[in-house]
Design a protein around this motif. Structure first.
Motif, PDB file in Angstrom:
ATOM      1  N   GLU A  10       0.826  -1.205   0.000  1.00 11.99           N
ATOM      2  CA  GLU A  10       0.000   0.000   0.000  1.00 11.99           C
ATOM      3  C   GLU A  10       0.866   1.263   0.000  1.00 11.99           C
ATOM      4  N   LEU A  11       1.934   1.264   0.791  1.00 16.07           N
ATOM      5  CA  LEU A  11       2.809   2.434   0.843  1.00 16.07           C
ATOM      6  C   LEU A  11       3.559   2.618  -0.475  1.00 16.07           C
ATOM      7  N   LEU A  12       3.978   1.524  -1.083  1.00 17.20           N
ATOM      8  CA  LEU A  12       4.679   1.623  -2.359  1.00 17.20           C
ATOM      9  C   LEU A  12       3.757   2.170  -3.447  1.00 17.20           C
ATOM     10  N   GLU A  13       2.490   1.815  -3.386  1.00 15.93           N
ATOM     11  CA  GLU A  13       1.533   2.263  -4.387  1.00 15.93           C
ATOM     12  C   GLU A  13       1.114   3.718  -4.181  1.00 15.93           C
ATOM     13  N   SER A  14       0.989   4.141  -2.919  1.00 13.27           N
ATOM     14  CA  SER A  14       0.321   5.415  -2.639  1.00 13.27           C
ATOM     15  C   SER A  14       1.236   6.528  -2.152  1.00 13.27           C
ATOM     16  N   THR A  15       2.524   6.238  -1.912  1.00 15.14           N
ATOM     17  CA  THR A  15       3.422   7.273  -1.409  1.00 15.14           C
ATOM     18  C   THR A  15       4.721   7.290  -2.209  1.00 15.14           C
ATOM     19  N   SER A  16       5.517   8.319  -1.934  1.00 11.85           N
ATOM     20  CA  SER A  16       6.837   8.432  -2.562  1.00 11.85           C
ATOM     21  C   SER A  16       7.958   8.107  -1.574  1.00 11.85           C
ATOM     22  N   VAL A  31       8.714 -10.188  -7.383  1.00 14.12           N
ATOM     23  CA  VAL A  31       9.156  -8.902  -7.923  1.00 14.12           C
ATOM     24  C   VAL A  31       9.768  -8.110  -6.769  1.00 14.12           C
ATOM     25  N   THR A  32      10.586  -7.131  -7.074  1.00 10.12           N
ATOM     26  CA  THR A  32      11.168  -6.288  -6.033  1.00 10.12           C
ATOM     27  C   THR A  32      10.183  -5.183  -5.659  1.00 10.12           C
ATOM     28  N   PRO A  33      10.378  -4.543  -4.496  1.00 11.83           N
ATOM     29  CA  PRO A  33       9.525  -3.400  -4.143  1.00 11.83           C
ATOM     30  C   PRO A  33       9.537  -2.303  -5.210  1.00 11.83           C
ATOM     31  N   SER A  34      10.696  -2.041  -5.791  1.00 13.18           N
ATOM     32  CA  SER A  34      10.773  -1.004  -6.826  1.00 13.18           C
ATOM     33  C   SER A  34       9.981  -1.394  -8.068  1.00 13.18           C
ATOM     34  N   GLU A  35      10.046  -2.673  -8.438  1.00 12.19           N
ATOM     35  CA  GLU A  35       9.265  -3.149  -9.596  1.00 12.19           C
ATOM     36  C   GLU A  35       7.778  -3.058  -9.295  1.00 12.19           C
ATOM     37  N   ARG A  81       6.310  -0.899  -7.275  1.00  9.58           N
ATOM     38  CA  ARG A  81       5.937   0.517  -7.344  1.00  9.58           C
ATOM     39  C   ARG A  81       5.790   0.973  -8.791  1.00  9.58           C
ATOM     40  N   LYS A  82       6.699   0.563  -9.644  1.00 13.44           N
ATOM     41  CA  LYS A  82       6.654   0.950 -11.050  1.00 13.44           C
ATOM     42  C   LYS A  82       5.394   0.441 -11.724  1.00 13.44           C
ATOM     43  N   THR A  83       4.947  -0.759 -11.333  1.00 13.27           N
ATOM     44  CA  THR A  83       3.767  -1.365 -11.944  1.00 13.27           C
ATOM     45  C   THR A  83       2.474  -0.752 -11.452  1.00 13.27           C
ATOM     46  N   PHE A  84       2.383  -0.487 -10.144  1.00 14.09           N
ATOM     47  CA  PHE A  84       1.086  -0.160  -9.548  1.00 14.09           C
ATOM     48  C   PHE A  84       0.911   1.284  -9.118  1.00 14.09           C
TER      49      PHE A  84
END
Length: 328
Positions: free
Chosen positions: A270-276, A304-308, A310-313
Motif C-alpha cells: 500500500e505504501l509503495l503504491e500510494s506514497t513516494s 518482484v522487487t519493491p521497486s518493480e 511501485r513501477k507497476t502499480f
C-alpha cells in the motif's frame, strides 16, 4: 513455406476479451508478414454468442481441430461443466501427434477434463485455485506463475496473463524479435516480471470469529512498525503463552510471525503504491529491520522487487506521508 495452424475454441457464453486475445496475437497483426493460420472451432452447432450479444461462427471441424499445430482454449464458461467429449478427444489426439495445447485462464479446466494435465504442472486464475485443486488433485498447480509450459501443455493465469502466454508462443516459433514487434504493435510489454501473486488481494481475513484475537489484530495492525514478542502479546490479550499461540493459530490459520509477515508485506504494498517514501522508510514504517529484509521477503512472496511493484502499480501523483509516523 506453410505457417502453423492455430485453432481457437469458441463456445456459447464466451468472453469477448478472452477470445480476442489469441485472435489478435495469432491473426494478421503484422500485415506484411503472415505468421500463423488462424481458425475458429466451435464445440456447439450454429452461431455462438457471448453474454454481451457478440457472435462468432466456426470454420473448423473436429477432425481438423485435431490436426492443428496449436490449439487454444481461451477460457471456459463453467468450471463445474465438463466439455463435449469429442472436443476433449481431439485435444488428446492433437497433443499425441506433437501439437501444443493451450489453456488460457479457465481454459486450463478444459485441458484437465481431457486428462492431459495429470501429473503435469499448470496455471489458472488465482481465484479458482482451491476449486481447481479439489477437482484435479493430480495436477501440479502453480499458483503464482503467469503461465506454465510442461511438455507442450501451456496454461496461463487469468485474463491479461493470456497475452503473456500467447507472446511466449510467438517467441517460441519466431524468436524474440518478432514477439517484441508484436508487443510494440499492441503497446504492451513483451515480457512481464513476476507472477500472479502480485495481483492477489489481501491474503488473510480482516477479522476472525474470536473477539479477543480480533482486538489483538487491530492492535498489531496499528503497531506494525514495532517489534512484538509472544510474552508481550499473550499478556496483552490476557492469556497464557501456550493458550495464546494455540488460539491465535486456530483463529487465523497461521502463527503470529507468519501473520505479521503477511500484514507487513500487505502494508508495504500500500505504501509503495500510494506514497513516494524511499524503500528504507517503507521498511521502517512496516516493521522490517532493514530495507534489505523488506526486499528479500517481498521478492520471495511476490517474485518482484519493491521497486518493480511501485513501477507497476503506483499512480502518477504519489502522496507524500510523514516519515516519522509510527501508527496506521
Amino acid at each position: 513455406m506453410s505457417v502453423p495452424l492455430v485453432a481457437v475454441i469458441a463456445f456459447n457464453h464466451f468472453s469477448p476479451f478472452h477470445l480476442s486475445v489469441p485472435c489478435i496475437i495469432f491473426g494478421d497483426l503484422l500485415h506484411d508478414q503472415k505468421l500463423f493460420e488462424l481458425r475458429i472451432y466451435a464445440d456447439e452447432p450454429g452461431k455462438l454468442r457471448s453474454n454481451e450479444g457478440l457472435s462468432v461462427e466456426s470454420s473448423l471441424s473436429v477432425d481438423e481441430l485435431a490436426q492443428a499445430d496449436i490449439i487454444i482454449v481461451p477460457s471456459w464458461r463453467d468450471p463445474a461443466e465438463k466439455p463435449d467429449q469429442s472436443m476433449l478427444d481431439a485435444l488428446v489426439t492433437a497433443h499425441a501427434r506433437g501439437s501444443q495445447v493451450v489453456g488460457l485462464c479457465l481454459g486450463t479446466y478444459v485441458l484437465a477434463y481431457a486428462g492431459l494435465l495429470k501429473n503435469h504442472k499448470a496455471a489458472t486464475h488465482w481465484e479458482f485455485e482451491q476449486d481447481f485443486i479439489s477437482r484435479f488433485p493430480d495436477v501440479k498447480l502453480d499458483c503464482n506463475a503467469l503461465y506454465v509450459d510442461d511438455d507442450r501443455l501451456i496454461t496461463s493465469a487469468g485474463t491479461a496473463a493470456g497475452l503473456d502466454c500467447c507472446l511466449y508462443l510467438v517467441r517460441q516459433h519466431y524468436g524474440s524479435v518478432i514477439a517484441n514487434k508484436l508487443a510494440r504493435r499492441m503497446v504492451i510489454p513483451p515480457y512481464r516480471e513476476g507472477g500472479q501473486a502480485q495481483f492477489i488481494e489481501r491474503p488473510v481475513p480482516v477479522s476472525t470469529q474470536d473477539a479477543r484475537i480480533n482486538m489483538l489484530l487491530d492492535y498489531l495492525r496499528n503497531n506494525l512498525n514495532k517489534v512484538h514478542g509472544l510474552d508481550e502479546l499473550s499478556h496483552y490479550i490476557m492469556m497464557s503463552h501456550r493458550t495464546f499461540t494455540r488460539q491465535f493459530y486456530k483463529a487465523t490459520g497461521m502463527s503470529v510471525g507468519e501473520w505479521l509477515l503477511v500484514e507487513r508485506l500487505q502494508r508495504s504494498q500500500e505504501l509503495l503504491e500510494s506514497t513516494s517514501l524511499p524503500i528504507d522508510a517503507v521498511a521502517e514504517q512496516v516493521g522490517f529491520q532493514s530495507a534489505t529484509s523488506l526486499r528479500q521477503h517481498f521478492k520471495h512472496r511476490f517474485d518482484v522487487t519493491p521497486s518493480e511493484w511501485r513501477k507497476t502499480f503506483q499512480g502518477k501523483r504519489p502522496t507524500a506521508v510523514n516519515h516519522l509516523a509510527t501508527n496506521f
